[in-house]
Design an enzyme around this catalytic site. Structure first.
Site, mmCIF file in Angstrom:
data_model
loop_
_atom_site.group_PDB
_atom_site.id
_atom_site.type_symbol
_atom_site.label_atom_id
_atom_site.label_comp_id
_atom_site.label_asym_id
_atom_site.label_seq_id
_atom_site.Cartn_x
_atom_site.Cartn_y
_atom_site.Cartn_z
ATOM 1 C CB CYS A 1 -0.825 0.070 1.182
ATOM 2 S SG CYS A 1 -1.795 -1.355 1.285
ATOM 3 N NE ARG B 1 5.187 1.570 -1.614
ATOM 4 C CZ ARG B 1 5.727 2.005 -0.231
ATOM 5 N NH1 ARG B 1 6.809 2.415 -0.280
ATOM 6 N NH2 ARG B 1 5.155 1.157 0.644
ATOM 7 C CG ASN C 1 1.468 1.086 4.172
ATOM 8 O OD1 ASN C 1 1.106 -0.032 3.928
ATOM 9 N ND2 ASN C 1 2.368 1.969 3.747
ATOM 10 N N GLY C 2 -0.881 -1.060 6.273
ATOM 11 C CA GLY C 2 -0.582 -1.730 7.435
ATOM 12 C C GLY C 2 -1.854 -2.704 7.852
ATOM 13 C CD GLU D 1 17.618 -13.582 -6.193
ATOM 14 O OE1 GLU D 1 16.865 -14.006 -5.270
ATOM 15 O OE2 GLU D 1 17.226 -12.518 -7.053
ATOM 16 C CE LYS E 1 14.461 -11.534 -9.028
ATOM 17 N NZ LYS E 1 14.876 -11.542 -7.607
ATOM 18 C CD GLU F 1 10.860 -12.352 -6.943
ATOM 19 O OE1 GLU F 1 10.622 -11.812 -5.894
ATOM 20 O OE2 GLU F 1 11.746 -11.893 -7.700
ATOM 21 C CG HIS G 1 18.884 -37.064 -1.029
ATOM 22 N ND1 HIS G 1 19.250 -38.512 -0.806
ATOM 23 C CD2 HIS G 1 20.278 -36.382 -1.318
ATOM 24 C CE1 HIS G 1 20.630 -38.464 -0.724
ATOM 25 N NE2 HIS G 1 21.158 -37.330 -0.840
ATOM 26 C CE LYS H 1 12.450 -3.027 -5.306
ATOM 27 N NZ LYS H 1 12.894 -4.256 -6.128
HETATM 28 C C1 G6P Z 1 9.378 -8.364 -1.364
HETATM 29 C C2 G6P Z 1 10.247 -8.023 -2.875
HETATM 30 C C3 G6P Z 1 11.464 -8.805 -2.718
HETATM 31 C C4 G6P Z 1 12.305 -8.693 -1.792
HETATM 32 C C5 G6P Z 1 11.661 -8.870 -0.313
HETATM 33 C C6 G6P Z 1 12.384 -8.479 0.677
HETATM 34 O O1 G6P Z 1 9.056 -9.637 -1.389
HETATM 35 O O2 G6P Z 1 9.182 -8.282 -3.916
HETATM 36 O O3 G6P Z 1 12.027 -8.577 -4.292
HETATM 37 O O4 G6P Z 1 13.328 -9.494 -1.854
HETATM 38 O O5 G6P Z 1 10.443 -8.225 -0.447
HETATM 39 O O6 G6P Z 1 12.384 -7.076 0.645
HETATM 40 P P1 G6P Z 1 13.738 -6.194 1.256
HETATM 41 O O7 G6P Z 1 13.331 -4.659 0.917
HETATM 42 O O8 G6P Z 1 13.571 -6.478 2.638
HETATM 43 O O9 G6P Z 1 14.949 -6.480 0.481
#
Ligand code: G6P
Length: 616
Positions: free
Chosen positions: A2, A27, A108-109, A489, A493, A496, A512, A611
């Protein structure tokens, strides 16, 4: 997650609010809305819509086929919502209004005890029109309202539990804007005869660079001539106004079709900025000003816990390997969401690092507080300057990677790995690392930006691989040692942004379980640079080939015998084995990007993701 933008001043609020919301678009959100106190009507006028800001804008401008609302006031609040309670619908979008329509709230929250408060309000006859926790706040403030909005907000907040950043207006007080925060970020932007509230400085930086970072439990009362901040007991408290750097470039894609691609290509520059002034090439050491106050303490620590979420967690895993290897200090990496509720054992010699791009992730912030509450020193590795985590920590290191807008983190990941390498170098040189080894590593870190540039030249080749594989529905990513987190990672990616199911695994562990999944439809991306474990990884690759799996190999130099049986080989430059994750992650970022684009996905704003995750 938010986003909040609010305005009070002498200009029409609407364009400022819409512009601010657009700056927060990256965001992640699913609906949006605005409320303005009309200059002529003197009433709160609200417009909300589902989807992109463009849809809200069309509604406001009457381009959606409906009547054009007269949103002509100079005070207003606005919001982008990322659904927590209730689906993304117009009714659930913010702002939410009190029953008499006089008070409007954006939030927001999460309000954790909203059900109890809702029950109480319902018993008093209040009718709810949404499924949100936020609507409770609007009615609850109205419940306490007695002609002074600031007092009513403060009174209401006393019995609300959870996390919030709030902006509130009341049509009976058109000259007052109220902001409040606990847990969720909220900043005040101070202009000439005008002020702004926002969840992120990027929403206001084009108007003012004077920023007040509000603290937990602050309630700010803003008028056109100034502001005052009060604490829970309604005592006035002073908060410093800081000048920040105006960075209007942050929300521009330039010639790139997506922020994500721009940010992948910005990595050489991000790493140069991240290492500038920090590499002591003649001493074989690192200088990290943000750790200066802790430098003595660092000598005596005997254990490190690194806590983080998402991509930052995988960067932390690489950090674990580097610190253990170079400094000989035992390191544990833990998801912040687990750490915070696990009653972790934190001894006298335990140092905590939090890693967070945004510096606002709710779980990471809570883990930080948990650790501090247990008496630990907490150092943060953050990208966003002045973020809540950076301010709450005892010290730390900024990434200086520049704003990251694409939801899928790329340049921040590599900057995190490099900062953790600098930390490992510093700790290593305090302990067992020789001068020669220090020199070798500082030189290797210094050469990384150029090598990332080389690696990025593989873009076209990776696009051609993506064209062959983008219709697949499952992927496996494998790597060993430093490349186990890289595989994790890489898989993250892909899932996501492409919505393809992908798993990252330690290559040897594959036998395994995941090996049962392998057939001709299962592409396996295997990270296999020429290092101490290369032969072992080759054996794992053979096991896949023997079961008909298709192999995409990330390799360095002479990669025989993999060349014989890999379907595709991505040959990247080589560096010090411990720094290879920085180079190996680049082709995996590009592969995920191209596959997602070929599948027609919104790469910068993938579905359901945000984000910066400011709720638990
Ligand atoms: C969200 C984002 C990720 C990020 C994670 C941790 O899930 O989409 O890309 O890695 O939060 O965010 P931070 O800002 O704490 O690295």
């Amino acid at each position: 997650m938010c986003g909040i933008v609010a305005y009070i001043g002498d200009k029409p609020a609407m364009p400022i609010l819409l512009n601010g919301l657009k700056r927060l678009e990256y965001r992640g959100y699913d609906s949006a809305g605005v409320s303005v106190i009309g200059a002529v009507s003197c009433k709160i006028e609200t417009v909300k819509s589902v989807g992109k800001i463009r849809a809200l804008e069309n509604k406001i401008n009457g381009k959606d086929g409906g009547a054009k609302p007269s949103l002509d006031g100079t005070i207003g609040i606005s919001h982008t919502r990322w659904a927590t309670h209730g689906e993304p619908t117009v009714a659930n979008a913010h702002p939410h209004l009190s029953a008499d329509g006089k008070i409007a709230v954006v939030h927001n929250g999460i309000i954790e005890n909203y059900a109890t408060v809702k029950k109480r309000l319902e018993s008093e006859g209040v009718k709810f029109v949404s499924d949100t926790d936020t609507e409770v706040i609007a009615h609850w403030i109205s419940h306490f309202y007695n002609g002074n909005l600031g007092e009513a907000v403060q009174e209401a907040l006393k019995s609300l539990e959870g996390a919030f950043g709030l902006a509130v207006i009341c049509e009976d007080e058109p000259d007052v804007l109220i902001g409040a925060r606990r847990g969720s970020p909220l900043i005040l932007g101070v202009g000439e005869g005008e002020s702004f509230l926002a969840s992120d400085v990027s929403a206001v930086v084009e108007h003012t660079q004077k920023i007040v970072y509000l603290e937990d439990d602050d309630v700010v009362e803003i008028t056109r001539s100034g502001f005052s901040v009060r604490n829970v007991s309604r005592q006035q408290v002073s908060r410093e106004t800081r000048e920040i750097e105006a960075d209007l470039e942050i929300a521009k894609k330039g010639s790139f079709p997506h922020f994500m691609l721009k940010e992948i290509f910005e990595q050489p520059e991000a790493l140069r900025n991240c290492t500038r002034g920090r590499l002591l090439l003649d001493e074989g050491n690192a200088k990290l000003a943000g750790l200066d106050n802790s430098i003595r303490e660092l000598r005596s620590i005997d254990r490190i816990i690194i806590t983080a979420c998402g991509t930052s967690y995988y960067a932390a895993m690489v950090g674990e390997y580097l610190i253990e290897e170079w400094a000989g200090i035992p390191v544990e990496v833990e998801y912040a969401s687990e750490f915070r509720y696990r009653n972790p054992i934190i001894g006298a010699g335990t140092l905590i690092f939090t890693v967070s791009q945004s510096g606002e992730t709710a779980d990471t912030l809570a883990a930080l507080k948990e650790a501090k509450g247990k008496g630990a020193t907490v150092l943060s590795i953050c990208n966003v300057v002045g973020s809540t985590i950076a301010r709450a920590a005892d010290g730390g290191v900024y990434l200086h990677a520049g704003a990251e807008i694409g939801v899928a983190s790329t340049k921040a990941f590599n900057a995190q790995v490099v900062v953790l390498a600098l930390v490992a170098l510093l700790l290593g040189r305090q302990r067992r690392m020789s001068f020669e080894q220090g020199i070798e590593i500082t030189r290797a870190i210094g050469a990384l930006p150029g090598l990332v540039e080389e690696t990025l030249k593989l873009n076209d080749e990776i696009l051609s691989i993506a064209k062959d594989y983008y219709k697949c529905t499952n992927f496996l990513y494998l790597g060993r040692h430093y490349h186990y987190p890289v595989a994790m990672e890489g898989a993250l990616k892909l899932k996501e942004i492409s919505y393809i199911h992908a798993e990252g695994y330690p290559a040897a562990e594959m036998k395994h379980g995941p090996i049962a999944l392998i057939d001709a439809n299962m592409p396996v991306v295997i990270v296999a640079p020429k290092d101490a474990l290369f032969d072992k990884v080759v054996s794992n690759a053979r096991e896949i080939k023997a079961r008909g799996g298709r192999l995409i190999v990330v390799a360095t130099g002479d990669s025989a015998p993999l060349d014989e049986f890999a379907s595709r080989i991505i040959r990247i430059p080589a560096t010090h084995p411990a720094l290879m994750p920085v180079l190996a992650s680049v082709p995996l970022q590009l592969l995920a990007y191209h596959i997602a684009v070929l599948r027609g996905n919104d790469v910068d704003m993938p579905r359901n993701l945000a984000k910066s995750v400011t709720v638990e």
